[in-house]
Design a protein around this motif. Sequence first.
Motif, PDB file in Angstrom:
ATOM      1  N   SER A   1       0.495  -1.577   0.141  1.00 16.08           N
ATOM      2  CA  SER A   1       0.177  -0.036   0.296  1.00 16.08           C
ATOM      3  C   SER A   1       0.550   0.855   0.189  1.00 16.08           C
ATOM      4  CB  SER A   1      -0.896   0.410   0.941  1.00 16.08           C
ATOM      5  OG  SER A   1      -0.215   0.025   2.670  1.00 16.08           O
TER       6      SER A   1
ATOM      7  N   ARG B   1       2.737   1.871  -3.533  1.00 19.71           N
ATOM      8  CA  ARG B   1       1.465   2.010  -4.569  1.00 19.71           C
ATOM      9  C   ARG B   1       1.661   3.636  -4.603  1.00 19.71           C
ATOM     10  NH1 ARG B   1      -1.303  -3.024  -3.611  1.00 19.71           N
ATOM     11  NH2 ARG B   1      -2.386  -1.323  -1.891  1.00 19.71           N
ATOM     12  N   LYS B   2       1.171   4.020  -3.458  1.00 19.24           N
ATOM     13  CA  LYS B   2       0.809   5.503  -3.589  1.00 19.24           C
ATOM     14  C   LYS B   2       1.674   7.056  -3.275  1.00 19.24           C
ATOM     15  CE  LYS B   2      -2.332   4.130   0.224  1.00 19.24           C
ATOM     16  NZ  LYS B   2      -2.875   4.581   1.639  1.00 19.24           N
TER      17      LYS B   2
END
Length: 288
Positions: free
Chosen positions: A111, A114-115
């Motif tokens: 997560s 991906r950010k």
Amino acid sequence: MTYEAARTDPEFDTPGKGQGLIGVFRNRYLLSLLQKKGRTTRYHGSVLGWVWSYVRPGAQFLMYYLVMGVILDHNREIQFFPVYLFAGIVAVNLFSEALRNTTSALTDNASLIRKIYLPRELFPVSALGVALVHFLPQAVLLFVVALFCGWTFSWMGILAFIIGMLLILVFALGLGLFFGAINVGYRDARNFVDLILMFSTWASPVLYAWTMVHERAPLWLYNIYMSNPMTAAVEMFHTAFWLPLAPNSPRPEHLLVFALIGGAIAIFTLIIGQLVFRKLEGTFAQNL
């Protein structure tokens, strides 16, 4: 600025591309944050917490000691077998946790990857640091047990311990970079790591003496066995904690040479792992 002008600009960096392991040292604050996150979430929601760092090696030692020491009588064949056994278990546990953590570091932080963009090597290196932190209680326990049995301080012993620890960390990081990068796109890599860890205890003199391999294996196979970075590391741990208690026990000839060969193999593994990691890091975000 046009794309061509930007591409030739010395300050222009391709998005998603870092500076390799050098970038980790230039982002030490981010590394410390990731390590803190790894330490605090390791036993989140656990009642015993850090006590598990002692329970697992203690349970392993008890099981192996009963089987190898009592039933198979290694306790009589190897002087101070409990210290010999526990030193090997501590070394293999460091390798197992370091390799397992570094391999899953990218998928565990999917997560975050991906950010935002961070140097991707930060994740496996921080995972290696977390493994080292959880290794320290086991090392302290090993030191206390050896001291109780009559161990005496020596700088050569401390140096052997540091060399063994560095061999394990470099070798585990190289393998972790390699399998961690592949694991992003192909989860089969984790299964290969499980196979490596399954054999790691038996592929080094943890539950038995190196003399058993020396007496039964051809010379060329024995040399390969001793050149294994984990074999050299385990023997360095034995040199640090067990040999001072059993000075008349046979020592491997040319151990330092084998340690140097194992170190060269570990460094070569780290270079290959870094090259593969750099090759695949541009696709991590979309594959995760």
